[in-house]
Design an enzyme around this catalytic site. Structure first.
Site, mmCIF file in Angstrom:
data_model
loop_
_atom_site.group_PDB
_atom_site.id
_atom_site.type_symbol
_atom_site.label_atom_id
_atom_site.label_comp_id
_atom_site.label_asym_id
_atom_site.label_seq_id
_atom_site.Cartn_x
_atom_site.Cartn_y
_atom_site.Cartn_z
ATOM 1 N N HIS A 64 0.789 -1.277 -0.140
ATOM 2 C CA HIS A 64 -0.117 0.076 -0.010
ATOM 3 C C HIS A 64 0.986 1.351 -0.107
ATOM 4 O O HIS A 64 0.684 2.156 -0.748
ATOM 5 C CB HIS A 64 -0.940 0.164 1.231
ATOM 6 C CG HIS A 64 -1.669 1.015 1.510
ATOM 7 N ND1 HIS A 64 -3.067 1.213 1.103
ATOM 8 C CD2 HIS A 64 -1.459 2.611 1.971
ATOM 9 C CE1 HIS A 64 -3.716 2.285 1.218
ATOM 10 N NE2 HIS A 64 -2.686 2.941 1.773
ATOM 11 N N GLU A 65 2.011 1.352 1.102
ATOM 12 C CA GLU A 65 2.629 2.596 1.216
ATOM 13 C C GLU A 65 3.460 2.654 -0.251
ATOM 14 O O GLU A 65 3.919 3.620 -0.416
ATOM 15 C CB GLU A 65 3.558 2.464 2.144
ATOM 16 C CG GLU A 65 2.654 2.493 3.622
ATOM 17 C CD GLU A 65 1.840 3.593 3.783
ATOM 18 O OE1 GLU A 65 1.879 4.685 3.226
ATOM 19 O OE2 GLU A 65 0.772 3.360 4.541
#
Length: 497
Positions: free
Chosen positions: A265-266
């Site tokens: 996600h990051e």
């Protein structure tokens, strides 16, 4: 023909200075979350408040207003006009707020967020309220001043900081539609998955092995480690600047998928930052378009790509390398683990089907909270009622896994939560557009060819930065404005087909 642009040129020099100082501010903020010892908080808060005041003074310099007006009459190119538009938006927001309020906000937020780190695990709602009330009061004052300056409702004025052009009326329409079909979809998916056999991984999963696994996956996703790094924090985030992106995650030795998928996600955030147009760095037009567009990148990576069965097959071998082969890591089983739908208390651990319910809960509390219709003391009862209504969960007395679980409210980030679900909708829309442009996209992902995904995002989102308004960016990228039907179709195809 006169092509001189002295006022615009002076503005670009000012905003380059602002960018460089914000660079230092962002790294100090990352260090505060990832490295700073507890006793450093008061001194760091004072330093951050001082920097915030300095940046505010630069943005509210009376000369800036004159230069903005003069630049409007200069012979600017289309990208320069877009930059001027973004400069003026930043100027308007800054000039609505007095410097004293900006400084008070930094100090109140630093105190509240720092205390929240220990109050959350202690389930200490009463102690949290003591620090949270001043934050809420400052955010309400900020909302009122921004509202007067911009002609928006107080909540819309706060949301404008993160999602320019979005209104609560538009969010209500989108979330109202979600409310009409999401609970039924959750029931259908859980019923369908209850008939499946899923093998659970056998731990423990050493933290160092998890870290190496995450770094390998980040590399597979194209993150440039020469211009960024991965660290650990209480709440995962991505910050820094394109030349120096700072991503964080968190590890547990009894479970690895939360850290792995959170890191993916990051990485979506990180790649967006690393691929913003370098020739425009330092100027507002080079900034990411909005937080919903930013979340669309992280969710494109985590949900659209990271949970794709073809990509999960590639993860399977990396996971087995990290922890040793076991049946639970076989591609089909790993995919079932990653796409498991379960009603849960924690937003950041939620699957993509139940996740929007968590966002609706927060949005339907923070909007009346900002508008003054409810008070901080009312949050737990509302939280309990909405979690029961939307997810059928009992949260009474559980503040740790309830309203204390997120860093956003102690950090004064009101108006941010809608961006998460809007981002999921944009991500589904991006992949629908990708499949039209590349009909064999799914087969290519399965073969390990991720280039079509990255090339499409680079061309249509990353390189465009803030050149266009959000609506225009979305139309240019996908051929239509935000269309939540793509999100529903994606969920139904992945979980019910």
């Amino acid at each position: 023909m006169d092509t001189a642009t002295p006022s615009y040129d002076e503005l670009t020099r000012t905003f380059t200075r602002l960018y460089r100082l914000q660079h230092l501010q962002s790294i100090a903020s990352w260090d505060q979350a990832a490295n700073m010892p507890p006793r450093g908080n008061e001194a760091r808060a004072a330093a951050m408040a001082e920097m915030g005041a300095l940046l505010h003074r630069m943005r509210t310099d009376p000369q800036l207003a004159k230069q903005l007006d003069k630049a409007e009459a200069e012979p600017l190119s289309e990208p320069q006009r877009a930059n001027l538009r973004e400069m003026r938006r930043e100027w308007r927001q800054s000039n609505a707020l007095p410097e004293s309020l900006v400084q008070r906000a930094y100090l109140a937020v630093a105190r509240c967020e720092h205390a929240w780190r220990t109050q959350r695990p202690a389930n200490d709602w009463k102690g949290f309220l003591e620090n949270f009330r001043p934050v809420l009061a400052i955010e309400r004052e900020t909302a009122e001043l921004l509202s007067q300056q911009m002609g928006l409702s107080r909540y819309d004025a706060l949301m404008e900081r993160f999602e320019p052009g979005m209104t609560a009326k538009a969010v209500d329409a989108v979330f109202g539609d979600l409310r009409s079909w999401l609970p039924g979809l959750i029931r259908q998916v859980i019923a369908k998955q209850s008939k499946e056999t899923v093998l659970q991984p056998k731990g423990p999963f050493p933290v160092e092995a998890q870290r190496k696994l995450c770094e390998r996956v980040i590399g597979l996703l194209g993150f440039d480690f020469e211009a960024g790094r991965l660290d650990v924090s209480t709440h995962p985030f991505c910050g820094g600047v394109p030349e120096d992106v700072r991503m964080t995650t968190r590890f547990r030795d009894d479970e690895f998928l939360g850290s792995l998928m959170g890191t993916i996600h990051e990485t979506g955030h990180g790649r967006y930052e690393q691929n913003r147009p370098r020739e425009l760095l330092g100027q507002p037009v080079s900034e990411s378009r909005s937080m919903a567009i930013h979340e669309s990148q992280s969710l494109s990576f985590e949900m659209q790509l990271g949970s794709h069965p073809g990509f999960v097959a590639q993860l399977s071998s990396l996971v087995a390398d990290a922890f040793g082969a076991q049946p639970a890591f076989e591609p089909a089983n790993l995919h079932r683990l990653i796409t498991r739908v379960k009603r849960g208390l924690i937003r950041v651990d939620a699957d993509e089907v139940t996740y929007p319910a968590h966002i609706i809960v927060r949005y339907e509390i923070e909007r009346p909270l900002v508008e003054g219709e409810i008070e901080a003391e009312d949050i737990p009862a509302l939280w309990d009622a909405k979690m029961d209504e939307l997810l059928g969960l009992d949260t009474r007395g559980n503040f740790k896994d309830g309203p204390l679980q997120d860093v956003h409210w102690p950090s004064g980030m009101f108006g941010y939560f809608p961006c998460y679900s809007l981002g999921a909708m944009y991500a589904a829309q991006w992949f629908a557009a990708m499949r039209r442009a590349t009909p064999d996209l799914d087969a290519r992902i399965t073969r390990g060819d991720l280039a079509p995904v990255f090339e499409w995002l680079r061309a249509n989102v990353w390189s465009q930065a803030s050149r266009w308004t959000t609506d225009e960016l979305v139309r240019r990228a996908s051929g239509e404005p935000l269309n939540p039907a793509h999100f529903r179709a994606h969920l139904e195809q992945r979980y019910l087909a």
